[in-house]
Design a protein around this motif. Structure first.
Motif, PDB file in Angstrom:
ATOM      1  N   ASP A 133       0.936  -1.255  -0.012  1.00 41.65           N
ATOM      2  CA  ASP A 133       0.251   0.279   0.112  1.00 41.65           C
ATOM      3  C   ASP A 133       0.560   1.265   0.020  1.00 41.65           C
ATOM      4  N   THR A 134       2.109   1.041  -0.691  1.00 37.03           N
ATOM      5  CA  THR A 134       2.828   2.908  -1.303  1.00 37.03           C
ATOM      6  C   THR A 134       3.025   2.283  -2.193  1.00 37.03           C
ATOM      7  N   ASP A 135       3.305   3.328  -2.898  1.00 33.68           N
ATOM      8  CA  ASP A 135       3.915   4.592  -4.363  1.00 33.68           C
ATOM      9  C   ASP A 135       4.995   3.929  -4.617  1.00 33.68           C
ATOM     10  N   ALA A 136       5.783   4.594  -3.444  1.00 35.96           N
ATOM     11  CA  ALA A 136       7.826   4.698  -4.095  1.00 35.96           C
ATOM     12  C   ALA A 136       7.418   3.306  -3.303  1.00 35.96           C
ATOM     13  N   PRO A 137       8.942   2.540  -3.680  1.00 35.99           N
ATOM     14  CA  PRO A 137       9.822   1.554  -3.129  1.00 35.99           C
ATOM     15  C   PRO A 137      10.752   1.707  -2.191  1.00 35.99           C
ATOM     16  N   ALA A 138      10.430   1.094  -1.119  1.00 36.41           N
ATOM     17  CA  ALA A 138      11.320   2.003   0.091  1.00 36.41           C
ATOM     18  C   ALA A 138      13.235   1.315  -0.480  1.00 36.41           C
ATOM     19  N   VAL A 139      13.396   0.954  -0.850  1.00 43.05           N
ATOM     20  CA  VAL A 139      14.567   0.421  -1.429  1.00 43.05           C
ATOM     21  C   VAL A 139      14.602   0.581  -3.410  1.00 43.05           C
ATOM     22  N   LEU A 175      17.034  -1.211   4.353  1.00 46.25           N
ATOM     23  CA  LEU A 175      18.072  -1.404   3.185  1.00 46.25           C
ATOM     24  C   LEU A 175      18.758  -2.302   4.273  1.00 46.25           C
ATOM     25  N   ALA A 176      18.982  -2.355   5.479  1.00 45.78           N
ATOM     26  CA  ALA A 176      19.762  -2.921   6.775  1.00 45.78           C
ATOM     27  C   ALA A 176      18.735  -4.011   6.093  1.00 45.78           C
ATOM     28  N   GLY A 221      15.052   6.237  -1.770  1.00 43.27           N
ATOM     29  CA  GLY A 221      16.197   4.506  -1.366  1.00 43.27           C
ATOM     30  C   GLY A 221      17.034   4.632  -2.910  1.00 43.27           C
ATOM     31  N   ARG A 222      17.821   5.048  -2.961  1.00 43.17           N
ATOM     32  CA  ARG A 222      18.594   4.551  -4.313  1.00 43.17           C
ATOM     33  C   ARG A 222      20.139   5.624  -3.720  1.00 43.17           C
ATOM     34  N   VAL A 223      20.803   4.696  -4.423  1.00 42.36           N
ATOM     35  CA  VAL A 223      22.431   5.020  -3.852  1.00 42.36           C
ATOM     36  C   VAL A 223      22.465   6.490  -5.250  1.00 42.36           C
ATOM     37  N   VAL A 224      23.066   7.965  -4.121  1.00 41.91           N
ATOM     38  CA  VAL A 224      23.087   7.996  -5.140  1.00 41.91           C
ATOM     39  C   VAL A 224      24.556   8.940  -4.780  1.00 41.91           C
ATOM     40  N   GLN A 225      25.294   7.708  -4.159  1.00 42.40           N
ATOM     41  CA  GLN A 225      26.956   8.290  -4.202  1.00 42.40           C
ATOM     42  C   GLN A 225      27.642   7.541  -3.187  1.00 42.40           C
ATOM     43  N   HIS A 226      28.796   7.030  -3.466  1.00 47.43           N
ATOM     44  CA  HIS A 226      29.520   6.264  -2.152  1.00 47.43           C
ATOM     45  C   HIS A 226      30.843   5.990  -2.922  1.00 47.43           C
ATOM     46  N   GLY A 227      31.217   5.654  -1.627  1.00 46.90           N
ATOM     47  CA  GLY A 227      32.383   6.106  -1.314  1.00 46.90           C
ATOM     48  C   GLY A 227      33.344   6.048   0.133  1.00 46.90           C
ATOM     49  N   GLY A 228      34.821   5.886   0.017  1.00 45.51           N
ATOM     50  CA  GLY A 228      35.137   6.998   1.340  1.00 45.51           C
ATOM     51  C   GLY A 228      35.075   7.954   1.930  1.00 45.51           C
ATOM     52  N   HIS A 229      34.947   8.034   3.126  1.00 49.05           N
ATOM     53  CA  HIS A 229      35.100   9.451   3.425  1.00 49.05           C
ATOM     54  C   HIS A 229      35.535  11.079   2.561  1.00 49.05           C
ATOM     55  N   ASP A 230      36.798  10.872   2.409  1.00 47.09           N
ATOM     56  CA  ASP A 230      37.397  11.950   1.397  1.00 47.09           C
ATOM     57  C   ASP A 230      37.481  11.943  -0.193  1.00 47.09           C
ATOM     58  N   ALA A 231      36.901  10.412  -0.443  1.00 48.48           N
ATOM     59  CA  ALA A 231      36.720  10.744  -1.901  1.00 48.48           C
ATOM     60  C   ALA A 231      35.048  11.325  -1.608  1.00 48.48           C
TER      61      ALA A 231
END
Length: 631
Positions: free
Chosen positions: A393-399, A425-426, A598-608
């Motif tokens: 009963d939700t329109d948008a996906p949680a993940v 996601l967890a 719900g989407r991954v928009v960035q990933h990497g290490g802190h400095d990057a």
């Protein structure tokens, strides 16, 4: 019947509880005729006997068998009574008549005594069945509620079915069996007296049957109306329960007073209770009218029955002794009829409620995880490939289409604003949910092909919405791995020290034996931060290869937070999935995933990520600005 009007209480439109599918069968019950009920009774009785047989074969045989033998004694006693009266009403000297009646009198006395003893013995067996049935039924329900997948509780109707099964459906199992035994008792009594009446005067038998029909029809109609009314009131009763819990709860008391909610809550309760009271008064009025009509017809049938007996006497078709015996038999038959009719009423009603229990178990079957699968001995890599999760009963996906890789010994951080999908996601990573799309693999094996129980043994989760279990401090940690049998894991005190909870627990009134619930005598409560340390200790005691920490320090002071994060990094073989809004704690994570809608928009290490700019840098600098000295 529930309707839009049921959700309105004196102008107040209350939210409608989701999933009204369980109300569909109410219309069928409302239109069920007496003969339909009669046709259903054999099937209900078979199911009831099956329940009793499963709980205790010996007591089932005793309760039913002794009542059957008791019916034989009833017939024998009535026939012996007829013999006594026949001798007493015969011509001749009184002493001779008494001596002639003595054998039949002895038989009647013995049959009556035997019937009394059999009734007591049958009642003993019947009483023994109730606790055994309750035990079996309750265990079966909770086996189902604890076995279903977590996603079952997101099913809009699952909670409704579960509440109805627990509120009355579960309790009616023992009553169903009790009513069945009473029905057998009453039916045996009716058959026994009918047999005696047939022997004395066959013409009285159809009169006896016709006299019982009005009472039977009335009882069934009353039961049906009561059940349909209950169904229509479930939604309203749950709203009342919710409001009552808000007004009489220590946990809500402070906010109720802070925001001066007393008038608002009382007003809502009065409005809904006004409708509830009206529904109950309407039910009483309807049932009273039904009972009154039934009493009139029953009285007429009884009058016709006695008139028939009087006519037979006046016509000389039966002797006075037979008439007197028939009168006694008819009185006993009426008592047995009442027992049978009342039991049939209760049995039909109990079956409706017990049907809710059965329906819930059937529904729960559809939410059980797939049995079997490949055992999990551990993992080196967990890979998510384009996984998605959508709640009902939700329109948008949680993940939405997330891919990532977790390796043994890594610290993986999930970062994002509220509602970005981090906790969902967890739960996917932990195996609490199966993805609606995509695949999660543990060392190359899809999670759907793994044994769920063995997978769960390698996962520990600390959620941001922990439950305050009403156990001792020691038990609250022990349940993290309650079945540990010397596998070399940390002790309870070691786990408590790792969570900076040991000193806090030692200062409690009874140390680790302190009961953490003020509802109990000598119970104690903890602050939010103290509870969070205890929850973290439970996760450390579990000593799992994958530890998922969802806001593990949201209620902690700076010292306790520092201690817990030091322990999270202490085991190089443990994989950590860390969710936190305190971004200073994720700077040293091996990999950071930034989520948005719900989407991954960035990933990497802190400095990057700081070099990339974007959402992570924006959030980090917003927090960091709060610690900079103002210029």
């Amino acid at each position: 019947m529930a309707s839009d009007e049921d959700a309105k209480d004196d102008g107040y439109t209350a939210p409608e509880l989701a999933d009204s599918r369980w109300l569909h069968h109410a219309e069928a019950f409302a239109s069920t005729s007496f003969w339909s009920v009669a046709r259903r009774l054999p099937a209900i009785v078979r199911e009831s006997v099956g329940i009793a047989w499963t709980a205790s074969k010996r007591d089932t045989v005793a309760a039913i068998g002794l009542n059957l033998v008791g019916g034989v004694m009833t017939t024998l006693g009535l026939l012996a009574t007829a013999g006594v009266l026949r001798e007493l009403f015969a011509a001749g000297p009184t002493p001779d008549k008494v001596r002639a009646a003595m054998p039949a009198l002895i038989v009647a006395a013995l049959a009556t005594a035997a019937k009394g003893g059999l009734t007591i013995a049958a009642g003993w067996a019947q009483a023994r069945m109730a606790p055994q049935i309750n035990f079996a039924i309750e265990i079966r329900l909770f086996e189902a509620t604890t076995a279903v997948e977590l996603g079952a509780f997101d099913d809009a109707g699952f909670a409704e079915d579960m509440d109805r099964a627990r509120e009355r459906g579960m309790a009616e199992a023992a009553s169903l069996v009790d009513s069945t035994v009473n029905l057998v008792t009453g039916a045996v009594g009716v058959v026994a007296t009918a047999t005696a009446v047939t022997v004395i005067e066959p013409l009285l038998l159809p009169c006896l049957i016709l006299a019982s029909l009005p009472s039977a029809i009335t009882a069934v109609r009353v039961a049906r109306r009561e059940y349909v009314t209950l169904l229509s009131r479930i939604t309203r009763r749950r709203r009342l329960w919710m409001l009552a819990n808000l007004m009489a709860n220590r946990l809500t008391a402070a906010e109720v007073r802070t925001y001066q909610m007393r008038g608002f809550l009382l007003g809502e309760y009065r409005r809904i209770m006004h409708s509830e009271t009206g529904a109950l008064l309407s039910l009483v009025r309807t049932q009273t009218g039904t009972r009154l009509a039934g009493a009139v017809f029953s009285g007429g049938a009884a009058f016709a029955l006695y008139a028939a007996l009087g006519g037979l006497l006046l016509a000389g078709n039966i002797p006075l002794a037979a008439a007197a015996t028939a009168l006694i038999a008819l009185q006993q038959a009426r008592m047995s009829q009442y027992t049978a009719i009342y039991a049939a009423n209760m049995l039909y009603e109990d079956a409706l409620y017990y049907g809710d229990y059965r329906a819930f178990l059937d529904r729960a079957e559809n939410h059980l995880p797939k049995p079997g699968g490949t055992p999990v001995e551990g993992f080196d890599e967990i890979r998510l490939d384009d996984v998605s999760l959508r709640y009902p009963d939700t329109d948008a996906p949680a993940v939405d289409g997330v891919s990532m890789t977790l390796r043994r010994g890594q610290v993986i951080a999930l970062v994002g604003e509220n509602g970005s999908g981090k906790s969902s996601l967890a739960k996917l990573i932990a195996g609490l949910y199966e993805p609606a799309e995509g695949v999660i693999r543990w060392d190359g094996v899809s999670i759907t092909d793994l044994d769920r129980a063995s997978l769960a043994r390698h996962v520990a989760v600390t959620t941001q919405d922990w439950w305050k279990f009403p156990f001792t401090a020691e038990q609250n940690i022990l349940i993290g791995r309650h079945d540990r049998t010397g596998d070399g894991g940390p002790s309870i005190t070691d786990a408590a020290r790792s969570a900076a909870a040991h000193d806090m627990i030692e200062k409690l009134p009874f140390g680790y034996e302190t009961l953490l619930d003020r509802a109990f005598k000598k119970g104690h409560d903890l602050s939010g931060g103290q509870w969070q340390r205890l929850v973290s200790a439970r996760a450390f005691y579990r000593d799992a290869a994958l530890l998922i920490c969802d806001e593990p320090s949201s209620a902690l002071d700076a010292r306790a937070e520092h201690a817990i994060f030091q322990q999270l990094r202490a085991d190089p073989a443990r994989t950590i999935v860390l969710i936190t809004h305190r971004l200073a704690n994720v700077r040293h994570a091996d990999h950071i995933y930034v989520l948005h809608e719900g989407r991954v928009v960035q990933h990497g290490g802190h400095d990057a990520l700081m070099d990339q700019g974007g959402l992570y840098r924006e959030l980090f600098e917003l927090q960091a600005s709060g610690y900079r000295a103002s210029v």
